[in-house]
Structures are given as C-alpha cells and as structure tokens.
Design an enzyme around this catalytic site. Structure first.
Site, PDB file in Angstrom:
ATOM      1  N   ASP A   1      40.248  53.366  36.713  1.00 41.76           N
ATOM      2  CA  ASP A   1      40.102  52.732  36.314  1.00 41.76           C
ATOM      3  C   ASP A   1      39.075  51.213  36.059  1.00 41.76           C
ATOM      4  O   ASP A   1      40.282  50.594  36.774  1.00 41.76           O
ATOM      5  CB  ASP A   1      41.008  52.375  35.064  1.00 41.76           C
ATOM      6  CG  ASP A   1      40.996  52.064  33.313  1.00 41.76           C
ATOM      7  OD1 ASP A   1      40.582  52.457  32.479  1.00 41.76           O
ATOM      8  OD2 ASP A   1      40.895  51.092  32.910  1.00 41.76           O
TER       9      ASP A   1
ATOM     10  N   TYR B   1      35.286  43.604  34.989  1.00 42.84           N
ATOM     11  CA  TYR B   1      36.353  43.367  36.002  1.00 42.84           C
ATOM     12  C   TYR B   1      35.717  42.847  37.250  1.00 42.84           C
ATOM     13  O   TYR B   1      36.465  41.880  38.427  1.00 42.84           O
ATOM     14  CB  TYR B   1      37.266  44.899  35.810  1.00 42.84           C
ATOM     15  CG  TYR B   1      37.628  45.001  35.253  1.00 42.84           C
ATOM     16  CD1 TYR B   1      38.322  44.390  33.891  1.00 42.84           C
ATOM     17  CD2 TYR B   1      38.550  46.554  35.408  1.00 42.84           C
ATOM     18  CE1 TYR B   1      38.640  45.140  32.914  1.00 42.84           C
ATOM     19  CE2 TYR B   1      38.905  46.687  34.139  1.00 42.84           C
ATOM     20  CZ  TYR B   1      39.522  45.860  33.541  1.00 42.84           C
ATOM     21  OH  TYR B   1      40.091  46.615  32.162  1.00 42.84           O
TER      22      TYR B   1
ATOM     23  N   LYS C   1      33.828  50.660  31.668  1.00 40.54           N
ATOM     24  CA  LYS C   1      33.916  50.190  30.020  1.00 40.54           C
ATOM     25  C   LYS C   1      32.285  48.836  29.671  1.00 40.54           C
ATOM     26  O   LYS C   1      32.298  48.266  30.900  1.00 40.54           O
ATOM     27  CB  LYS C   1      35.102  49.558  29.822  1.00 40.54           C
ATOM     28  CG  LYS C   1      35.830  50.092  30.613  1.00 40.54           C
ATOM     29  CD  LYS C   1      37.478  49.201  30.078  1.00 40.54           C
ATOM     30  CE  LYS C   1      38.565  50.259  30.430  1.00 40.54           C
ATOM     31  NZ  LYS C   1      38.769  49.814  31.968  1.00 40.54           N
TER      32      LYS C   1
ATOM     33  N   HIS D   1      35.139  48.419  25.531  1.00 41.04           N
ATOM     34  CA  HIS D   1      35.412  47.959  25.910  1.00 41.04           C
ATOM     35  C   HIS D   1      36.286  47.044  24.760  1.00 41.04           C
ATOM     36  O   HIS D   1      37.371  46.874  24.542  1.00 41.04           O
ATOM     37  CB  HIS D   1      34.956  46.835  26.145  1.00 41.04           C
ATOM     38  CG  HIS D   1      35.911  45.944  27.668  1.00 41.04           C
ATOM     39  ND1 HIS D   1      35.946  45.662  29.258  1.00 41.04           N
ATOM     40  CD2 HIS D   1      37.777  46.137  27.662  1.00 41.04           C
ATOM     41  CE1 HIS D   1      37.133  45.610  29.542  1.00 41.04           C
ATOM     42  NE2 HIS D   1      38.083  45.819  29.148  1.00 41.04           N
TER      43      HIS D   1
HETATM   44  N1  LIG Z   1      40.942  48.031  28.436  1.00 40.90           N
HETATM   45  C1  LIG Z   1      41.301  46.448  28.238  1.00 40.90           C
HETATM   46  O1  LIG Z   1      41.136  45.468  27.135  1.00 40.90           O
HETATM   47  C2  LIG Z   1      42.369  46.652  29.368  1.00 40.90           C
HETATM   48  C3  LIG Z   1      42.939  45.210  29.727  1.00 40.90           C
HETATM   49  C4  LIG Z   1      44.296  44.686  30.643  1.00 40.90           C
HETATM   50  C5  LIG Z   1      43.888  45.785  31.533  1.00 40.90           C
HETATM   51  N2  LIG Z   1      43.327  46.720  31.671  1.00 40.90           N
HETATM   52  C6  LIG Z   1      43.201  47.717  32.734  1.00 40.90           C
HETATM   53  O2  LIG Z   1      44.632  48.368  32.889  1.00 40.90           O
HETATM   54  C7  LIG Z   1      44.576  48.199  34.002  1.00 40.90           C
HETATM   55  C8  LIG Z   1      46.328  47.572  34.219  1.00 40.90           C
HETATM   56  O3  LIG Z   1      46.803  45.904  33.681  1.00 40.90           O
HETATM   57  P1  LIG Z   1      47.171  44.973  33.881  1.00 40.90           P
HETATM   58  O4  LIG Z   1      47.154  44.873  35.001  1.00 40.90           O
HETATM   59  O5  LIG Z   1      47.329  44.344  32.769  1.00 40.90           O
HETATM   60  O6  LIG Z   1      48.864  45.491  34.072  1.00 40.90           O
HETATM   61  P2  LIG Z   1      49.907  46.479  34.894  1.00 40.90           P
HETATM   62  O7  LIG Z   1      49.326  47.405  34.947  1.00 40.90           O
HETATM   63  O8  LIG Z   1      51.340  46.817  33.764  1.00 40.90           O
HETATM   64  O9  LIG Z   1      50.468  45.172  35.761  1.00 40.90           O
HETATM   65  C9  LIG Z   1      49.554  44.659  36.710  1.00 40.90           C
HETATM   66  C10 LIG Z   1      51.506  43.968  37.382  1.00 40.90           C
HETATM   67  O10 LIG Z   1      52.580  44.699  37.730  1.00 40.90           O
HETATM   68  C11 LIG Z   1      52.873  44.101  39.570  1.00 40.90           C
HETATM   69  N3  LIG Z   1      53.083  46.058  39.911  1.00 40.90           N
HETATM   70  C12 LIG Z   1      52.434  47.448  39.876  1.00 40.90           C
HETATM   71  N4  LIG Z   1      53.093  48.328  39.835  1.00 40.90           N
HETATM   72  C13 LIG Z   1      54.701  48.076  40.751  1.00 40.90           C
HETATM   73  C14 LIG Z   1      55.715  48.163  41.015  1.00 40.90           C
HETATM   74  N5  LIG Z   1      56.200  49.494  41.221  1.00 40.90           N
HETATM   75  N6  LIG Z   1      56.855  46.766  41.345  1.00 40.90           N
HETATM   76  C15 LIG Z   1      56.594  45.506  40.505  1.00 40.90           C
HETATM   77  N7  LIG Z   1      55.741  45.931  40.497  1.00 40.90           N
HETATM   78  C16 LIG Z   1      54.604  46.377  40.004  1.00 40.90           C
HETATM   79  C17 LIG Z   1      51.262  44.417  39.899  1.00 40.90           C
HETATM   80  O11 LIG Z   1      51.656  43.861  41.574  1.00 40.90           O
HETATM   81  P3  LIG Z   1      51.207  44.414  42.931  1.00 40.90           P
HETATM   82  O12 LIG Z   1      49.370  44.160  42.008  1.00 40.90           O
HETATM   83  O13 LIG Z   1      51.392  42.921  43.645  1.00 40.90           O
HETATM   84  O14 LIG Z   1      51.940  45.187  43.397  1.00 40.90           O
HETATM   85  C18 LIG Z   1      50.372  43.863  39.300  1.00 40.90           C
HETATM   86  O15 LIG Z   1      51.031  42.242  39.751  1.00 40.90           O
HETATM   87  C19 LIG Z   1      44.108  47.147  34.300  1.00 40.90           C
HETATM   88  O16 LIG Z   1      43.524  46.632  36.152  1.00 40.90           O
HETATM   89  C20 LIG Z   1      42.987  48.028  34.033  1.00 40.90           C
HETATM   90  O17 LIG Z   1      42.469  48.449  35.015  1.00 40.90           O
HETATM   91  C21 LIG Z   1      42.334  47.211  31.040  1.00 40.90           C
END
Ligand SMILES: NC(=O)c1ccc[n+]([C@@H]2O[C@H](COP(=O)([O-])OP(=O)(O)OC[C@H]3O[C@@H](n4cnc5c(N)ncnc54)[C@H](OP(=O)(O)O)[C@@H]3O)[C@@H](O)[C@H]2O)c1
Length: 316
Positions: A53, A58, A83, A114
């Site tokens: 994704d 990004y 997106k 997006h």
């Molecule tokens: N469409 C939109 O508007 C939108 C907005 C925001 C995000 N997104 C998409 O969603 C994806 C994920 O969202 P997000 O990064 O906001 O939230 P997330 O995936 O819920 O959280 C990421 C965080 O969780 C940690 N993490 C992941 N797996 C873990 C585990 N097993 N144990 C402990 N910590 C863990 C990561 O740290 P480490 O890297 O250190 O493991 C990172 O700090 C983005 O990369 C993007 O592709 C889309």
C-alpha cells in the site's frame, strides 16, 4: 496458538487481493528517508507480503517499484495500490502517469482517490506546502471542481487504459459514498479508512459490504492508545500473542483488510502470524469503540480537518 490462514479477498472486479498488506509510507519526508524505505519494503515482500500500500504523497512509489523488481516475485503475484493526491485532482492524468513512472511498473492493481477533498495543484513535489496548499493567510486552497464525483468519472476512464486494474476511494464516509454512487458508473472496489478498536466504524463497514466495497483499514494497530487498553492486553495474553497481532486478527475476522506498517523484519513477520480469535473476543474488542480518530483528527479550534473540510462535509 493456532495460526490464522491469511484469507484472499475478492474485489467486485473479480480480482483477488491478499487479506493483509504492508503499509509503505515514510516516517520522514526527505528524499533520503524516502529512499531508505526500499530495504524494509523489499524485506516485507521476501517475508511473504504480496499486497503493498503506497501513495503518490508518501514519497515511496520509487522504493516500492524497486523492491518489486528486486524481489523477483512475478508481478502478477503482487497487489500494488497507489493513490491520487487530493492536490492533484485537477491534473489527474499527469499524476497517474507520474505515479506509474516512479513505480516503473506497467500497471497498478488499485488506484485510490486519497480523499474526498479536492485541493489546488500548485506544483510537483513532496513538500507539505504542495500537499496542503494555502493562501498567504493560511487558508486551505480548495477546489469546487473537480469535486469527488467529477474525479471519480475520470478514474472510471482510467480503467480503460489498462494501467489501473481497479479503482477505489479512501477516507469516504457513508454520506460521501452515497453522493458518489448517485453518478458513478463503477462502484468503488475499496474504501480505505482509518479503523481500529477505538474507531470500529461498524455502520460504514456494513454499508460498504452491502455495496460490495471491500474495506481496507489504515492505522490498523491503533497505536499505544489501543495497544495498552486492559482488554487488549488481557486477550493478547490469552492468545499468547502481541497486542498488535491480536488487533490485526480482529480486523481480518471482521472481513477487513489491514495494512499495518512495520520497518522491522521481526515485526513484519509477526504481523503475518496471527491468532485465530473466538467470535466472542472479536465482539468484545469491537465493544471498545469510542468513535475516536487517531490519525485524521478534526482540529478542535476551527472544527476542520487540516483547515479544510468540517466533520459535516466529511460525513463524520
Ligand atoms: N489512506 C490514508 O489516508 C492513509 C492514512 C494513513 C496511513 N495509511 C496507510 O496505512 C499504513 C499504516 O498506517 P499507520 O502507519 O498510520 O499505522 P499502523 O500501521 O497502525 O502503525 C504503524 C506503527 O506500528 C508499529 N508496529 C507495526 N507492527 C508492530 C508490531 N507487531 N509490534 C509493535 N509495533 C508495531 C510500527 O513500528 P515499527 O516500524 O518500528 O515496527 C509503526 O510505528 C500506512 O503505511 C499507509 O500505507 C493510509
């Protein structure tokens, strides 16, 4: 623990999509930071992720494309989403072909709008002032046209190019989906929204399911706000998993595709190794809902998201 077999979901196009993806955003917004994402994206593919994704804004499309090539995994075995930025709605075709150039792959499996918002285009680049253009008083430069219905009509045309295998939306509420569907010829294949146990979005999920729209969850872990909740901790202990694994499994049990991001090889693998949850625990986790947004929050001072749309406009 018994390990969940990650499901393959079907889109309304007939295409298959792996039931979990790797989020490919960059934590920092510098060219070096963007480039530094390639190794962990490549590692994710090597660890078994087949759904990636990314998004134009990004800054990681190049890394995703390189990782796809270096992985040696046949292109047709991977599902790549990118997106259209909200500030590129007036330059749709250029933005799409720029994304394809950066990815350097023939097609994307999913192209998402997006956001339902449409901002003015003031130039290329990944700087925040290009992504959130403002006038000299700091007011968001928004466009009435193209609105999201107009943009959707162009996205429908993009399907005919073969460069985009499916189209969908992101950050759409029921209210804005209803409006979109008034004029849409193609039903979105996906709606990617913020979702976690503090923002369960049951009504939106049921609405999307009723329309054949697959829901993809971003910020799926809910960060420490979710992960430290006593019930989450207790259930993680019951299943002998981490809190993140528990929450990812909850998403999958609800028929949602989470796209967790981890730059860490061990945690990437953990996130593919999920427990099978009992139905009553899935229900219990859903009962934690507070309708609380952690990533895209309405500013309490001006009542808007990013100084642009109000909660009412967003349908929140
Ligand atoms: N469409 C939109 O508007 C939108 C907005 C925001 C995000 N997104 C998409 O969603 C994806 C994920 O969202 P997000 O990064 O906001 O939230 P997330 O995936 O819920 O959280 C990421 C965080 O969780 C940690 N993490 C992941 N797996 C873990 C585990 N097993 N144990 C402990 N910590 C863990 C990561 O740290 P480490 O890297 O250190 O493991 C990172 O700090 C983005 O990369 C993007 O592709 C889309």
């Amino acid at each position: 623990m018994s390990v969940l077999e990650i499901p393959i979901r079907k889109l309304n196009t007939g295409a298959s999509v792996p039931g979990i993806g790797i989020g490919c955003a960059s934590n920092e917004r510098t060219p070096e930071a963007f480039r530094a994402t390639k190794p962990w994206i490549l590692n994710a593919i090597q660890s078994g992720y087949r759904h990636l994704d990314t998004a134009s804004l990004y800054g990681t499309e190049e890394s995703v494309g390189l990782a796809v090539k270096e992985s040696g995994v046949p292109r047709e075995e991977l599902f790549v989403t990118t997106k259209l930025p909200w500030s590129h709605t007036s330059i749709f075709w250029k933005s799409l072909y720029d994304s394809l150039d950066r990815l350097d792959i023939d097609y994307v499996d999913m192209y998402l709008m997006h956001s339902p918002m449409s901002w003015k285009y003031i130039g290329d680049g990944f700087e925040l002032d290009k992504i959130f253009p403002r006038d000299s008083d700091g007011n968001a430069l928004l466009l009435d046209h193209p609105n999201f219905s107009d943009t959707w009509a162009t996205m429908e045309m993009a399907l005919a190019t073969g460069k985009v295998k499916a189209i969908g939306v992101s950050n759409f509420s029921i209210k804005n989906l209803e409006k979109l569907l008034e004029t849409a010829k193609v039903v979105p294949a996906v709606n990617q929204v913020e979702m976690h146990p503090l923002l369960v979005e049951e009504e939106l999920l049921q609405y999307c399911k009723s329309k054949g729209i697959v829901v993809v969850a971003y910020s799926p872990t809910g960060f420490s706000d979710v992960l430290t909740l006593p019930l989450i901790q207790k259930l993680a202990e019951k299943y002998s998993t981490s809190a993140v694994q528990l929450v990812l499994s909850w998403h999958i049990a609800r028929g949602v595709i989470p796209v967790p991001q981890s730059t860490n090889p061990g945690r990437q693998l953990q996130n593919l190794t999920l427990p099978v949850l009992e139905a009553e625990d899935v229900k219990a986790i859903s009962s934690l809902d507070q309708g609380k947004r952690l990533t895209q929050k309405i500013d309490e001072k001006d009542g808007k998201l990013w100084g642009a749309w109000t909660a009412e406009q967003l349908g929140w």
